[in-house]
Write a protein that holds these residues in place. Structure first.
Motif, PDB file in Angstrom:
ATOM      1  N   CYS A  60       0.843  -1.199   0.000  1.00 15.68           N
ATOM      2  CA  CYS A  60       0.000   0.000   0.000  1.00 15.68           C
ATOM      3  C   CYS A  60       0.872   1.241   0.000  1.00 15.68           C
ATOM      4  N   THR A  95     -11.024   4.557  -1.505  1.00 15.29           N
ATOM      5  CA  THR A  95     -10.145   3.406  -1.715  1.00 15.29           C
ATOM      6  C   THR A  95     -10.833   2.107  -1.310  1.00 15.29           C
ATOM      7  N   GLY A  96     -11.696   2.156  -0.293  1.00 12.57           N
ATOM      8  CA  GLY A  96     -12.399   0.960   0.144  1.00 12.57           C
ATOM      9  C   GLY A  96     -13.390   0.439  -0.873  1.00 12.57           C
ATOM     10  N   CYS A  99     -10.399   0.879  -5.100  1.00 12.69           N
ATOM     11  CA  CYS A  99      -8.996   0.488  -5.201  1.00 12.69           C
ATOM     12  C   CYS A  99      -8.910  -1.006  -5.471  1.00 12.69           C
ATOM     13  N   ALA A 101      -6.791  -2.937  -4.433  1.00 16.06           N
ATOM     14  CA  ALA A 101      -6.229  -3.535  -3.219  1.00 16.06           C
ATOM     15  C   ALA A 101      -4.922  -4.283  -3.460  1.00 16.06           C
ATOM     16  N   GLU A 104      -3.770  -6.528  -0.580  1.00 15.45           N
ATOM     17  CA  GLU A 104      -4.223  -7.896  -0.403  1.00 15.45           C
ATOM     18  C   GLU A 104      -3.348  -8.896  -1.160  1.00 15.45           C
ATOM     19  N   LYS A 119      -9.533  -4.436   2.146  1.00 20.43           N
ATOM     20  CA  LYS A 119     -10.315  -3.389   1.474  1.00 20.43           C
ATOM     21  C   LYS A 119     -11.701  -3.249   2.103  1.00 20.43           C
ATOM     22  N   GLU A 122     -11.505  -1.713   5.574  1.00 22.19           N
ATOM     23  CA  GLU A 122     -11.308  -0.263   5.463  1.00 22.19           C
ATOM     24  C   GLU A 122     -12.627   0.445   5.195  1.00 22.19           C
ATOM     25  N   GLN A 123     -13.400  -0.083   4.253  1.00 24.55           N
ATOM     26  CA  GLN A 123     -14.699   0.503   3.927  1.00 24.55           C
ATOM     27  C   GLN A 123     -15.640   0.438   5.123  1.00 24.55           C
TER      28      GLN A 123
END
Length: 515
Positions: A60, A95-96, A99, A101, A104, A119, A122-123
């Motif tokens: 990231c 980004t959640g 993106c 990811a 991951e 991801k 984060e969301q």
């Protein structure tokens, strides 16, 4: 950690449930049934191994503190999880959702199990933070007497502007469109990123002191040198918007458009604004050239508009379902991961190259007759596209494209959307009015600290890096803000997650070469 053996007890990965296809194709809302926390949230976060060396963080560019916010999420400590996430990411709700990811791909657990749901975690954190009223404006404690103009309001420009505003500078963001957001606003369909998420962030930024000016095209309405003279520093964050071209024979035919001419109008209509290009897929046979994320967005949009058929052409073979040998962990591997739009309909053709656009009046090489012409086609519409000649291809040992002539065929189309990415930013007025330098790829040249060869002018995001991911844009915007703050004050406390010359942790990929 709540449970150091969590990854051994929960081996399955949970994804958000999506609404039925028949239902979601009738509207432009988020394709998911819900985005809030569920009974699986804590156990999914507990799958994080709290590695001694968290390779997810190296994947990231923002340097998100992934094991830390996963631990807090697994404990249900929402405020602390939000604070930890916000230390490194200005807009995790973006980004959640959009993106791909890369974190991951670098997850240690992904060596032998499905990766941790970084991801989605984060969301979930940021959505819950908004619902609990934890996300509030953070105006600066004091103001400097310094001013900064940021040109472009995509993710890089917004992140840079928010960081500089919070540092106490007076920041004005200029956007040539009629609404703030760049590609977040008009380039990504609402079913992937609802615009209310963007609007509430902009309200937060305005409450913090950032000012926005829409409908101002710098270079035409206001000169670049004029703008630089008005402000103590200038940040160029105009993105990479010059499309890569597919100038095949027949390009002059009507009905052939770039993806970014097609995608904005549905969002404009949702906002109650007049469409600009009036490109409609309803009742048409649609060909999309390019199978990336933007091609997928075109697919979902065309299906919602009522296309008769949609075919997506991808010059690469279908991606593998598991990590190939030349993409060892923890590098980013491009794997087959069907998007929500791909699950809604349409047809993908892989390892196919486009040769020619065909219209009415083409010679007998076109295999369509009037009875099989696209919906709405008639002899009075000469000059419109009605087919695309394609051929199957492979690559030789030197990675050159090899066509298979016996596979040539014509696919019916009365709307063709070109979606193969962007070449470089639009810089004609910028270079003409400032003399600023470009790199060999046509991007704005800069040093490792985001400074151009003109004093006080900085560049961040795709305008300097080239077409990239939203997470890289945010990281560049934050880092550029630190460089600007240091230029203005001699020092900075703003974080700078990456240098301008850093690249993704991946192996080189051979690009498309001339035949």
């Amino acid at each position: 950690m709540v449970d150091p053996k969590g990854f051994l007890k929960v081996r399955t990965r949970h994804e958000l449930a999506e609404r039925p296809v028949a239902e979601r194709l009738k509207d432009w809302r988020d394709v998911h049934q819900s985005t809030g926390p569920g009974p699986w949230t804590a156990e999914q976060a507990a799958r994080c191994m709290d590695c001694g060396t968290p390779f997810c963080m190296t994947g990231c560019p923002l340097g998100n503190l992934i094991p830390e916010f996963n631990d807090l999420l697994s404990r249900g400590r929402w405020e602390e999880a939000y604070e930890r996430l916000s230390l490194t990411n200005n807009f995790p709700e973006f980004t959640g959702r959009i993106c791909p990811a890369p974190c991951e791909s670098s997850c240690v657990l992904s060596i032998h199990q499905p990766a941790t749901t970084i991801k989605l975690d984060e969301q979930t954190i940021i959505d819950q933070a908004w619902s609990l009223g934890l996300v509030k404006p953070r105006p600066p404690q004091r103001l400097t007497d310094m001013t900064v103009a940021v040109v472009g309001s995509g993710p890089a420009g917004l992140a840079c502007a928010q960081q500089l505003t919070r540092a106490g500078h007076t920041v004005v963001v200029y956007e040539r469109a009629d609404a703030i957001g760049g590609l977040l606003r008009y380039g990504i369909p609402a079913f992937k990123l609802e615009k209310s998420l963007l609007d509430r962030r902009l309200e937060q930024m305005e409450a913090e002191g950032t000012r926005f000016r829409t409908g101002v095209e710098v270079g035409r309405d206001l000169g670049w040198d004029q703008l630089r003279a008005r402000y103590d520093a200038l940040v160029v964050a105009i993105g990479s918007t010059e499309p890569r071209r597919v100038d095949l024979p027949g390009r002059e035919l009507k009905g052939i458009h770039y993806a970014m001419d097609f995608l904005p109008d549905p969002t404009r209509k949702l906002m109650g604004r007049e469409p600009i290009n009036n490109i409609d897929a309803a009742g048409k046979d649609v060909i999309i050239i390019g199978g990336g994320d933007t091609g997928s967005d075109c697919l979902g949009t065309a299906l919602r508009e009522g296309a008769k058929s949609v075919t997506v052409l991808q010059i690469r073979p279908k991606e593998p379902s598991s990590r190939p040998d030349d993409r060892p962990w923890p590098t980013y591997a491009r794997l087959y991961n069907p998007t929500s739009s791909m699950e809604e309909g349409g047809h993908y053709e892989y390892a196919v190259d486009s040769l020619e656009y065909l219209g009415d009046g083409s010679d007998d090489r076109i295999s369509l007759d009037q009875s099989s012409a696209p919906t709405g086609f008639d002899r009075d519409h000469e000059g419109r596209v009605r087919g695309v000649r394609v051929v199957d291809v492979s690559r030789d040992d030197q990675d050159r494209i090899v066509p298979h002539p016996e596979t040539e065929r014509v696919l019916p189309a009365d709307l063709v959307l070109i979606s193969i990415g962007f070449a470089h930013p639009e810089t004609a007025t910028l270079t003409g009015q400032t003399g600023i330098g470009l790199d060999p790829r046509g991007n704005v040249a800069r040093d490792a600290d985001y400074a151009t060869d003109r004093d006080g002018i900085f560049v961040c995001g795709d305008a300097g890096r080239g077409q990239s991911l939203v997470v890289w844009a945010l990281a560049e915007g934050r880092s550029c803000a630190a460089a600007v703050d240091r230029y203005l004050t001699g020092a900075t406390e703003l974080p700078a997650p990456i240098r301008a010359d850093e690249r993704a942790m991946t192996l080189p990929v051979a690009g498309r070469r001339p035949r």
